[in-house]
Design a protein around this motif. Structure first.
Motif, PDB file in Angstrom:
ATOM      1  N   ASP A  23       0.964  -1.248  -0.245  1.00 11.10           N
ATOM      2  CA  ASP A  23      -0.362   0.169   0.294  1.00 11.10           C
ATOM      3  C   ASP A  23       1.223   1.149   0.017  1.00 11.10           C
ATOM      4  O   ASP A  23      -0.144   2.034  -0.966  1.00 11.10           O
ATOM      5  N   GLY A  24       2.050   0.812   0.019  1.00 15.00           N
ATOM      6  CA  GLY A  24       3.202   2.600   1.154  1.00 15.00           C
ATOM      7  C   GLY A  24       3.945   2.841  -0.510  1.00 15.00           C
ATOM      8  O   GLY A  24       3.640   3.772  -0.738  1.00 15.00           O
ATOM      9  N   ILE A  25       4.554   1.577  -0.463  1.00 13.19           N
ATOM     10  CA  ILE A  25       5.637   1.685  -1.563  1.00 13.19           C
ATOM     11  C   ILE A  25       4.695   1.201  -2.793  1.00 13.19           C
ATOM     12  O   ILE A  25       5.144   1.669  -4.156  1.00 13.19           O
ATOM     13  N   GLY A  26       3.916   0.458  -3.081  1.00 11.82           N
ATOM     14  CA  GLY A  26       2.975  -0.195  -4.099  1.00 11.82           C
ATOM     15  C   GLY A  26       3.319  -0.836  -5.276  1.00 11.82           C
ATOM     16  O   GLY A  26       2.931  -1.023  -6.430  1.00 11.82           O
ATOM     17  N   LEU A  27       4.000  -1.857  -4.788  1.00 14.38           N
ATOM     18  CA  LEU A  27       4.244  -3.418  -5.551  1.00 14.38           C
ATOM     19  C   LEU A  27       3.740  -3.902  -5.191  1.00 14.38           C
ATOM     20  O   LEU A  27       2.709  -4.000  -4.467  1.00 14.38           O
ATOM     21  N   PRO A  28       3.169  -4.828  -6.404  1.00 16.04           N
ATOM     22  CA  PRO A  28       2.257  -5.810  -6.959  1.00 16.04           C
ATOM     23  C   PRO A  28       2.210  -6.868  -5.550  1.00 16.04           C
ATOM     24  O   PRO A  28       3.280  -7.865  -5.871  1.00 16.04           O
ATOM     25  N   PHE A  29       0.981  -7.634  -5.031  1.00 16.40           N
ATOM     26  CA  PHE A  29       1.423  -8.531  -4.431  1.00 16.40           C
ATOM     27  C   PHE A  29       0.896  -9.189  -5.263  1.00 16.40           C
ATOM     28  O   PHE A  29       0.160  -9.405  -5.990  1.00 16.40           O
ATOM     29  N   ARG A  30       1.841 -10.097  -4.245  1.00 21.74           N
ATOM     30  CA  ARG A  30       1.627 -11.517  -5.750  1.00 21.74           C
ATOM     31  C   ARG A  30       0.964 -12.952  -4.787  1.00 21.74           C
ATOM     32  O   ARG A  30       0.192 -13.593  -5.000  1.00 21.74           O
ATOM     33  N   PHE A  31       1.575 -13.704  -3.471  1.00 30.56           N
ATOM     34  CA  PHE A  31       0.903 -13.921  -2.601  1.00 30.56           C
ATOM     35  C   PHE A  31       1.267 -14.221  -0.799  1.00 30.56           C
ATOM     36  O   PHE A  31       2.496 -13.630  -1.059  1.00 30.56           O
ATOM     37  N   HIS A  32       0.863 -15.001  -0.275  1.00 27.25           N
ATOM     38  CA  HIS A  32       0.726 -15.089   1.032  1.00 27.25           C
ATOM     39  C   HIS A  32       1.000 -16.332   1.360  1.00 27.25           C
ATOM     40  O   HIS A  32      -0.068 -16.890   1.086  1.00 27.25           O
ATOM     41  N   ASP A  33       1.681 -16.679   1.993  1.00 24.34           N
ATOM     42  CA  ASP A  33       1.969 -18.436   2.708  1.00 24.34           C
ATOM     43  C   ASP A  33       3.090 -18.975   4.037  1.00 24.34           C
ATOM     44  O   ASP A  33       3.987 -19.078   2.933  1.00 24.34           O
ATOM     45  N   GLY A  34       2.017 -19.025   4.909  1.00 24.49           N
ATOM     46  CA  GLY A  34       3.289 -20.257   5.149  1.00 24.49           C
ATOM     47  C   GLY A  34       4.496 -18.879   6.336  1.00 24.49           C
ATOM     48  O   GLY A  34       5.389 -19.707   6.458  1.00 24.49           O
ATOM     49  N   TYR A  49       9.638 -12.841   4.752  1.00 23.10           N
ATOM     50  CA  TYR A  49      10.073 -14.029   5.985  1.00 23.10           C
ATOM     51  C   TYR A  49       9.671 -13.386   6.924  1.00 23.10           C
ATOM     52  O   TYR A  49      10.582 -12.148   7.663  1.00 23.10           O
ATOM     53  N   GLU A  50       8.768 -13.491   7.806  1.00 20.85           N
ATOM     54  CA  GLU A  50       8.588 -13.883   9.587  1.00 20.85           C
ATOM     55  C   GLU A  50       9.644 -14.607  10.275  1.00 20.85           C
ATOM     56  O   GLU A  50       9.469 -15.116   9.726  1.00 20.85           O
ATOM     57  N   ARG A  51      10.378 -12.625  10.834  1.00 16.52           N
ATOM     58  CA  ARG A  51      11.126 -13.695  12.241  1.00 16.52           C
ATOM     59  C   ARG A  51      11.135 -14.283  13.028  1.00 16.52           C
ATOM     60  O   ARG A  51      11.564 -15.903  13.121  1.00 16.52           O
ATOM     61  N   SER A  52       9.873 -15.222  13.875  1.00 13.69           N
ATOM     62  CA  SER A  52       9.687 -15.573  14.361  1.00 13.69           C
ATOM     63  C   SER A  52       9.221 -16.777  14.370  1.00 13.69           C
ATOM     64  O   SER A  52       9.402 -18.191  14.843  1.00 13.69           O
ATOM     65  N   ARG A  53      10.221 -17.361  12.386  1.00 10.68           N
ATOM     66  CA  ARG A  53      10.078 -18.841  11.614  1.00 10.68           C
ATOM     67  C   ARG A  53      11.204 -19.057  11.531  1.00 10.68           C
ATOM     68  O   ARG A  53      11.748 -19.690  11.043  1.00 10.68           O
ATOM     69  N   LEU A  54      12.505 -18.024  12.062  1.00 13.86           N
ATOM     70  CA  LEU A  54      13.883 -18.176  11.509  1.00 13.86           C
ATOM     71  C   LEU A  54      13.986 -19.334  12.197  1.00 13.86           C
ATOM     72  O   LEU A  54      14.760 -19.978  11.212  1.00 13.86           O
ATOM     73  N   PRO A  55      13.680 -20.164  13.283  1.00 18.10           N
ATOM     74  CA  PRO A  55      14.233 -21.486  13.843  1.00 18.10           C
ATOM     75  C   PRO A  55      14.020 -22.721  13.170  1.00 18.10           C
ATOM     76  O   PRO A  55      14.543 -23.352  12.351  1.00 18.10           O
ATOM     77  N   GLU A  56      12.829 -22.400  12.263  1.00 22.17           N
ATOM     78  CA  GLU A  56      12.571 -23.578  11.647  1.00 22.17           C
ATOM     79  C   GLU A  56      13.243 -23.256   9.923  1.00 22.17           C
ATOM     80  O   GLU A  56      13.225 -24.283   9.083  1.00 22.17           O
TER      81      GLU A  56
END
Length: 131
Positions: A23-34, A49-56
């Motif tokens: 919304d701010g920068i205006g990049l076209p969104f492709r997908f969100h997954d896991g 990528y979510e930092r909270s998932r870095l261990p996995e």
């Protein structure tokens, strides 16, 4: 390798970061997954990528300030051969090679300055894309 295939930033709040870049920068969104989101950029792909998932992903927390902030990803033909070559060179391996459900066999290593580098080989996807 002839170019950078992905730039992935490790973010604290995925939804907030998606909104910023979409919304701010205006990049076209492709997908969100896991815990991963990707934008429809030409050439090099841009993801979050979510930092909270870095261990996995890389076997380390590094979610605190001052930890790993992102990675550069290169697609390769044979990630196992690359892993063997890098081990022989004494490169620190964070994780892998390991098959990921999103369609990559990955190897995460540290460069000499502590930046994460991912080498990925495309394999069949196990999970459908959401969003």
């Amino acid at each position: 390798m002839e170019g950078v295939d992905y730039i992935i930033l490790y973010v604290r709040d995925l939804e907030r970061s998606v909104a910023f870049y979409r919304d701010g920068i205006g990049l076209p969104f492709r997908f969100h997954d896991g815990g991963y989101a990707e934008f429809a950029t030409r050439g090099t792909k841009f993801g979050l990528y979510e930092r909270s998932r870095l261990p996995e992903l890389i076997g380390r927390e590094n979610a605190a300030e001052g930890g790993l902030a992102g990675e550069v990803l290169f697609l390769v033909d044979d990630v196992d051969a690359e892993a063997e070559k890098l081990r022989d060179l004494g490169v620190e391996i964070l994780s892998g090679p390991v098959d990921r459900p999103w369609g990559h066999r990955t190897l995460h290593v540290l460069d000499p300055d502590g930046f994460a580098v991912e080498l990925a080989q495309e394999i069949p996807r196990e999970l459908p894309r959401n969003g």
